[in-house]
Design a protein around this motif. Structure first.
Motif, PDB file in Angstrom:
ATOM      1  N   LEU A   1       0.960  -1.180   0.039  1.00  0.00           N
ATOM      2  CA  LEU A   1      -0.446   0.044   0.118  1.00  0.00           C
ATOM      3  C   LEU A   1       0.808   1.693   0.351  1.00  0.00           C
TER       4      LEU A   1
ATOM      5  N   LEU B   1       0.230   5.939  -0.193  1.00  0.00           N
ATOM      6  CA  LEU B   1      -0.654   6.650  -0.347  1.00  0.00           C
ATOM      7  C   LEU B   1       0.409   8.110  -0.580  1.00  0.00           C
TER       8      LEU B   1
ATOM      9  N   VAL C   1      -3.280   6.725  -4.701  1.00  0.00           N
ATOM     10  CA  VAL C   1      -3.010   5.408  -3.836  1.00  0.00           C
ATOM     11  C   VAL C   1      -2.606   4.191  -5.576  1.00  0.00           C
TER      12      VAL C   1
ATOM     13  N   TYR D   1      -2.270  -0.178  -5.083  1.00  0.00           N
ATOM     14  CA  TYR D   1      -2.595  -1.586  -3.472  1.00  0.00           C
ATOM     15  C   TYR D   1      -2.222  -2.739  -4.293  1.00  0.00           C
TER      16      TYR D   1
ATOM     17  N   ARG E   1      -4.421   0.893  -9.032  1.00  0.00           N
ATOM     18  CA  ARG E   1      -3.795   2.321  -9.353  1.00  0.00           C
ATOM     19  C   ARG E   1      -4.612   4.041  -9.206  1.00  0.00           C
TER      20      ARG E   1
END
Lengths: 404, 225
Positions: free
Chosen positions: A245, A247, A283, A285, A293
């Protein structure tokens, strides 16, 4: 020679070369010299796609991202544990060889993850621009924020709102009456095709990393030599609280309009006023066989208020995309991206209207690894635009990527 | 009478069979030992120049695994292919490296790929011998792969391009991994003459005929690169 034929020839030649390369054992890993202190890697990309009459994928007036033959050579020279020299030269469509990146990386303390980079440095803002290499992009096209040419130009300014509105959906070749009056390509929100020049400081910890950069150009118009009297300041903070992850938050602000254009519009001493300001969030993941994305970028440009009907407030654009990739089996994946780019309204003689034509792109594709470093991609994209000569366009493309 | 003759025939066949088997069993297995001399140690794969990164990635290289070679019999003795119980082997992902860098196993072996790093890895191979992709998984997790075909499997990480390893899968047990000095020993080899090959990082020697004496040790050295 027609561009389609040339692209077909290039793809055929590349396929032939890669088959021979496999047989002859061309490098599949970076080439290292001097005990690993000098490493050289390369990316070769050849794309073949539909004729993009609506200029949806153009990166300037002549080049489409769907029909790009690109050769990248990157090198890293580790002078000692504190100093490295990094460079990348790039050629597109066998034209001009350019230094895409050229900078020195300084690590003052070898036991701390703090780096200072100076020269033509990687983009600080956003996430996509640093993974714009073909092997990192699951599809063929670029996100609209990083590629689609708006009608704005740093060297040419509209006299009034009507002049700006006349250039809606004409970003591939716009022209205005102030500054450089010759037709030329506009700029994207963030350029993925040029890197800016300046100084960048990066620090990282286990869960957080941050970067601040001072550069000569702006996100939309990276430069080697400044064309106005003030630099851009950009920053990014990224958190990776758990594996897989990321951010990220980014911001940037800098004078966008060149001194020459600003002088032509409002006289000397005002070129710092006409800025590009942008904020972005991203972001990513990934887990197992999938990767997702998303990124959103808001950008605002301040333009001089000149003739009536005046552009009485800054113009802005908002772009958001979501993309995903899923591996079906070893070497084979499918991917998709939904992307939208919208623009703020201005008031012209005919009433309020968005200053450029909003665009939406949906792209789906697949990739198959013929071998570890030889990837074949195909994709199909549907573009829709609220304005311009071509408002809808369905394009297909294929791309082959070889890297070492 | 005919019954007596039949029983006598069966008895003789059995005795002959047992006798021939006794001959084989009475031969004592030997060994092959020697040294693989690497004239040039293969360099570990360097990371690609991280031009688009905002900072440098810290990484320590370790070439010790590159010193190790595999020595094996090209053709195995009769009985070498008897099925055996599946065994387990481990190839760890640690410090952005596969540990060990070279693994030699028999067919049927299940290799576990634990992730001992605090970042994701994605083990995969596109080798003809075994194609697999384990996807991304975090620290502490492990995924198994069973290798059923003999051959060489190149293993990579889809996220870290400098991570690579070899798995050599044999259909017989007559192989050995050298130590860091290149020394090897293949035990329990039935007496006979065999072609022996040394292998290191994709480079292999010409097959060398080696005769294993009854209960003895044959010596053979190799030079590679």
């Amino acid at each position: 020679m027609p561009s389609t034929l040339r692209a077909a020839l290039i793809v055929s030649a590349l396929l032939g070369c890669t088959v021979r390369a496999t047989a002859q054992g061309l490098p599949s890993e970076p080439v290292a010299f001097a005990g690993g202190r000098v490493t050289v890697s390369g990316d070769i990309t050849a794309g073949f796609g539909s004729d993009d009459t609506g200029f949806f994928n153009f990166t300037d007036y002549e080049h489409s991202a769907l029909r790009l033959f690109r050769v990248d050579l990157s090198t890293s020279v580790a002078l000692n544990p504190h100093f490295s020299l990094l460079a990348e030269i790039r050629d597109e469509n066998i034209e001009t060889l350019r230094a895409y990146a050229f900078y020195v990386r300084v690590r003052p303390w070898t036991d701390r993850a703090i780096d200072i980079q100076a020269g033509r440095v990687p983009p600080t803002f956003g996430a996509f621009a640093r993974r714009a290499y073909a092997a990192d992009n699951p599809l063929i096209s670029y996100p609209l924020a990083y590629q689609y040419l708006t009608s704005l130009r740093p060297d040419s300014l509209p006299w009034n709102a009507d002049e700006l509105l006349r250039m809606r959906a004409r970003g591939w070749l716009s022209n205005y009456s102030i500054g450089n009056t010759e037709p030329d390509a506009g700029v994207p929100l963030v350029s993925a095709f040029r890197w800016d020049t300046g100084v960048q400081v990066h620090a990282a910890s286990a869960v957080l990393d941050g970067t601040v950069a001072v550069t000569t150009g702006t996100l939309a118009n990276p430069l080697v030599k400044d064309d106005n009297s003030a630099p851009q300041v950009a920053g990014r903070v990224a958190a990776h609280p758990i594996p897989g992850l990321v951010l990220g938050l980014s911001a940037a602000r800098g004078p966008f309009v060149s001194s020459t254009a600003a002088r032509g519009a409002v006289g000397d001493g005002h070129d710092r006023s006409f800025t590009q300001t942008a904020f972005g969030g991203d972001v990513e993941y990934s887990r197992g066989y999938y990767l997702v994305r998303a990124e959103t970028i808001w950008s605002e440009w301040k333009l001089p208020s000149l003739g009536a009907p005046v552009i009485d407030r800054p113009v802005s654009a908002l772009s958001t995309y979501v993309e995903g990739r899923y591996k079906l089996r070893p070497g084979l994946y499918v991917a998709g991206r939904v992307d939208h780019l919208g623009f703020s309204d201005i008031v012209g003689s005919a009433g309020p209207q968005s200053w450029d034509a909003p665009v939406t792109r949906v792209e789906v594709g697949a990739g198959y690894s013929l071998q570890r470093n030889l990837l074949l991609k195909i994709s199909c994209q549907r573009n829709t635009r609220d304005g311009g000569r071509v408002t809808e366009s369905t394009l297909v493309g294929a791309q082959i990527v070889y890297w070492f | 009478m005919s019954r007596f003759l039949f029983l006598t025939f069966v008895t003789l066949v059995f005795v002959a069979f047992v006798a021939s088997g006794t001959d084989v069993r009475s031969a004592r297995n030997g060994a092959i030992r020697g040294r693989v001399d690497l004239r040039k140690v293969p360099a570990p794969a360097e990371p690609r120049p991280n031009v688009s990164d905002l900072g440098a990635a810290a990484r320590a290289l370790d070439i010790s695994d590159r010193l190790r070679s595999v020595v094996y019999l090209e053709s195995a003795p009769r009985g070498a292919f008897e099925s055996v119980e599946p065994t387990h082997a481990v190839m760890d992902q640690r410090g952005e490296r596969f540990v060990p860098h070279i693994l030699a196993i028999t067919t049927g072996t299940i290799v576990d790929f634990p992730n001992s790093d605090h970042i994701y890895h994605n083990v995969f191979s596109l080798s003809k011998t075994k194609r697999f992709d384990l996807g991304r998984y975090a620290a502490g997790k492990s995924q198994p792969v069973r290798f059923d075909r003999a051959g060489i499997v190149r293993v990579f990480c889809d996220i870290h391009s400098h991570m690579n390893a070899f798995i050599l899968v044999f259909s017989h047990p007559f192989f050995a991994l050298t130590d860091n000095d290149g020394r090897f020993r293949i035990d329990n080899v039935p007496p006979g003459t065999y072609n022996v090959i040394a292998w290191n990082e994709g480079v292999q020697s010409e097959p060398r005929a080696v005769t294993v004496p009854d209960g003895g040790v044959a010596e053979e050295d190799f030079v590679l690169r």
